[in-house]
Design a protein around this motif. Structure first.
Motif, mmCIF file in Angstrom:
data_model
loop_
_atom_site.group_PDB
_atom_site.id
_atom_site.type_symbol
_atom_site.label_atom_id
_atom_site.label_comp_id
_atom_site.label_asym_id
_atom_site.label_seq_id
_atom_site.Cartn_x
_atom_site.Cartn_y
_atom_site.Cartn_z
ATOM 1 N N ALA A 172 -3.905 9.155 -13.260
ATOM 2 C CA ALA A 172 -3.020 8.079 -12.129
ATOM 3 C C ALA A 172 -3.117 7.852 -10.860
ATOM 4 C CB ALA A 172 -1.970 8.240 -13.071
ATOM 5 N N ALA A 173 -2.982 9.574 -10.198
ATOM 6 C CA ALA A 173 -2.641 9.515 -8.622
ATOM 7 C C ALA A 173 -3.973 8.711 -8.491
ATOM 8 C CB ALA A 173 -2.159 11.223 -8.961
ATOM 9 N N ALA A 218 1.227 -1.246 0.009
ATOM 10 C CA ALA A 218 0.087 -0.494 -0.122
ATOM 11 C C ALA A 218 0.686 1.265 0.221
ATOM 12 C CB ALA A 218 -0.910 -0.082 1.244
ATOM 13 N N GLU A 219 2.016 1.438 0.312
ATOM 14 C CA GLU A 219 2.774 2.107 0.782
ATOM 15 C C GLU A 219 3.373 2.665 -0.419
ATOM 16 O OE1 GLU A 219 4.739 6.019 2.887
ATOM 17 O OE2 GLU A 219 2.717 4.416 2.886
ATOM 18 N N LEU A 220 3.898 2.014 -1.486
ATOM 19 C CA LEU A 220 4.351 1.833 -2.166
ATOM 20 C C LEU A 220 3.702 2.384 -3.596
ATOM 21 C CD1 LEU A 220 6.285 -1.646 -2.625
ATOM 22 C CD2 LEU A 220 7.473 -0.106 -2.773
ATOM 23 N N ARG A 221 2.787 1.944 -3.421
ATOM 24 C CA ARG A 221 0.992 2.494 -4.131
ATOM 25 C C ARG A 221 1.279 4.140 -3.759
ATOM 26 N NH1 ARG A 221 1.521 1.758 -7.835
ATOM 27 N NH2 ARG A 221 -1.102 2.176 -8.958
ATOM 28 N N ARG A 222 1.518 4.349 -2.436
ATOM 29 C CA ARG A 222 0.845 5.854 -2.990
ATOM 30 C C ARG A 222 2.198 6.362 -3.155
ATOM 31 N NH1 ARG A 222 3.342 9.663 0.805
ATOM 32 N NH2 ARG A 222 4.575 8.286 1.530
ATOM 33 N N LEU A 223 3.367 5.697 -3.207
ATOM 34 C CA LEU A 223 4.418 6.881 -3.629
ATOM 35 C C LEU A 223 4.320 6.909 -4.828
ATOM 36 C CD1 LEU A 223 6.875 5.073 -1.331
ATOM 37 C CD2 LEU A 223 6.341 7.207 -1.118
ATOM 38 N N ASP A 224 3.776 5.677 -5.563
ATOM 39 C CA ASP A 224 3.605 6.090 -6.784
ATOM 40 C C ASP A 224 2.641 6.923 -7.144
ATOM 41 O OD1 ASP A 224 4.866 3.385 -7.592
ATOM 42 O OD2 ASP A 224 2.990 2.535 -7.651
ATOM 43 N N GLY A 225 1.657 7.068 -6.824
ATOM 44 C CA GLY A 225 0.594 8.235 -6.950
ATOM 45 C C GLY A 225 0.881 9.526 -6.668
ATOM 46 N N ASN A 226 1.635 10.107 -5.155
ATOM 47 C CA ASN A 226 2.491 10.999 -5.321
ATOM 48 C C ASN A 226 3.163 11.380 -6.688
ATOM 49 O OD1 ASN A 226 2.175 11.244 -2.824
ATOM 50 N ND2 ASN A 226 4.179 10.676 -1.932
ATOM 51 N N TRP A 280 -6.215 8.861 2.632
ATOM 52 C CA TRP A 280 -7.646 9.380 2.124
ATOM 53 C C TRP A 280 -7.354 10.702 1.669
ATOM 54 C CZ3 TRP A 280 -11.588 6.236 1.569
ATOM 55 C CH2 TRP A 280 -12.075 5.211 2.420
ATOM 56 N N THR A 281 -6.325 11.249 2.727
ATOM 57 C CA THR A 281 -5.803 13.412 2.548
ATOM 58 C C THR A 281 -5.490 12.886 1.358
ATOM 59 O OG1 THR A 281 -3.951 12.725 3.586
ATOM 60 C CG2 THR A 281 -6.556 13.873 4.925
ATOM 61 N N ASN A 282 -4.730 12.266 0.662
ATOM 62 C CA ASN A 282 -3.683 12.442 -0.560
ATOM 63 C C ASN A 282 -4.986 12.260 -2.240
ATOM 64 O OD1 ASN A 282 -1.434 13.023 0.907
ATOM 65 N ND2 ASN A 282 -0.692 11.109 -0.088
ATOM 66 N N ARG A 283 -5.875 11.512 -1.459
ATOM 67 C CA ARG A 283 -6.532 10.817 -2.595
ATOM 68 C C ARG A 283 -7.439 12.108 -2.574
ATOM 69 N NH1 ARG A 283 -11.012 5.685 -3.251
ATOM 70 N NH2 ARG A 283 -11.517 7.677 -1.547
#
Length: 281
Positions: A32-33, A14-22, A51-54
């Motif tokens: 894509a984010a 999940a953390e890797l997906r967050r970094l991808d999103g960033n 949630w806040t990033n999205r």
């Protein structure tokens, strides 16, 4: 919100997906984010920052309902999330829910100021809060002016009808009666002019303003010399210019600053009474 803990391997994914999103967000690839953050949420829904990033992505797209939904989820996980309170406030203000939106912005401002009083986000939150409070005052004032005008017109009609009936009953309408009517109209106009001028924007009293910025105080602190300044501005002075009081030139260290709570309360009372003053900063 009570959720079962996820396995470490899933949390790592999940953390890797967050970094991808960033990374996608920095490249302005908002769609894509959103997809990357959604995957992170699906894998590990108990992390508020996902949630806040999205929500930030949805804010970029001005999809305010989705911003609100994600921020509320984030606040269930972390009630002290500055970003969640801030973006929720923005979403509520967008649909002119000023009371709820301003409450969230105040919360974000207080939390952010406590963590980093000179941070860029604190300044952004304040500017947004000030704009929202001014918009709220402007809307309230417009409604007030409209009601006053309607009442004034109703009074003028009633006064005209009274004099018409009075003159029709009289055997001979005199010039004195006409003068009396004119005088009453003038008095009526004077009363409503004074009512219309109530809480019109003026100059904020000097004692409520910082001696450096000349803006109304947000977080006043007092020095051992007895001079009060805006905290963020004074901290910047101590860091960039020198460790001395800007007015008295006496030596000054950060730990010597004391919150001026009495003045802070006075400022808040003034702002509550005069919403237009938020636009003076």
């Amino acid at each position: 919100m009570t959720l079962r803990p996820v396995p470490a391997s899933v949390a790592k994914q999940a953390e890797l997906r967050r970094l991808d999103g960033n990374a996608f967000f920095k490249k302005q690839r908002i769609g894509a984010a959103i997809d990357a953050y959604t995957e992170a949420i699906t894998l590990c829904p108990n992390v508020a920052v996902y949630w806040t990033n999205r929500a930030l992505c949805y804010q970029k797209r001005k999809e305010w309902t989705k911003v609100e939904e994600d921020c509320r989820k984030a606040l269930e996980l972390d009630s002290n999330s500055v970003k969640a309170h801030y973006m929720l406030g923005l979403a509520l203000i967008e649909r002119q829910e000023f009371a709820g939106g301003i409450k969230q912005l105040h919360k974000a401002f207080d939390l952010g100021r406590g963590r980093n009083p000179v941070g860029c986000m604190v300044e952004e939150i304040w500017q947004t809060l000030a704009k929202a409070k001014y918009m709220e005052w402007e809307l309230s004032w417009s409604n007030h002016a409209w009601r006053l005008q309607n009442l004034k017109e109703a009074c003028e009609r009633a006064l005209a009808e009274y004099h018409f009936l009075d003159n029709s009953l009289a055997e001979d309408a005199s010039k004195d009666a006409a003068d009396d009517h004119s005088e009453q109209l003038e008095l009526l106009n004077e009363v409503f002019c004074k009512a219309a001028q109530a809480d019109m924007p003026t100059q904020v009293p000097d004692y409520l303003c910082c001696k450096i910025t000349l803006d109304i105080f947000r977080d006043p602190v007092i020095t051992p010399s007895g001079v009060t300044y805006e905290r963020a501005v004074l901290l910047e002075h101590l860091k960039q210019v020198g460790k001395f009081d800007p007015v008295t030139r006496e030596p000054l260290e950060q730990h010597q600053l004391v919150p001026n709570l009495a003045l802070k309360e006075a400022v808040q009372a003034y702002l509550n009474e005069h919403g237009w003053a938020y636009n003076s900063s």
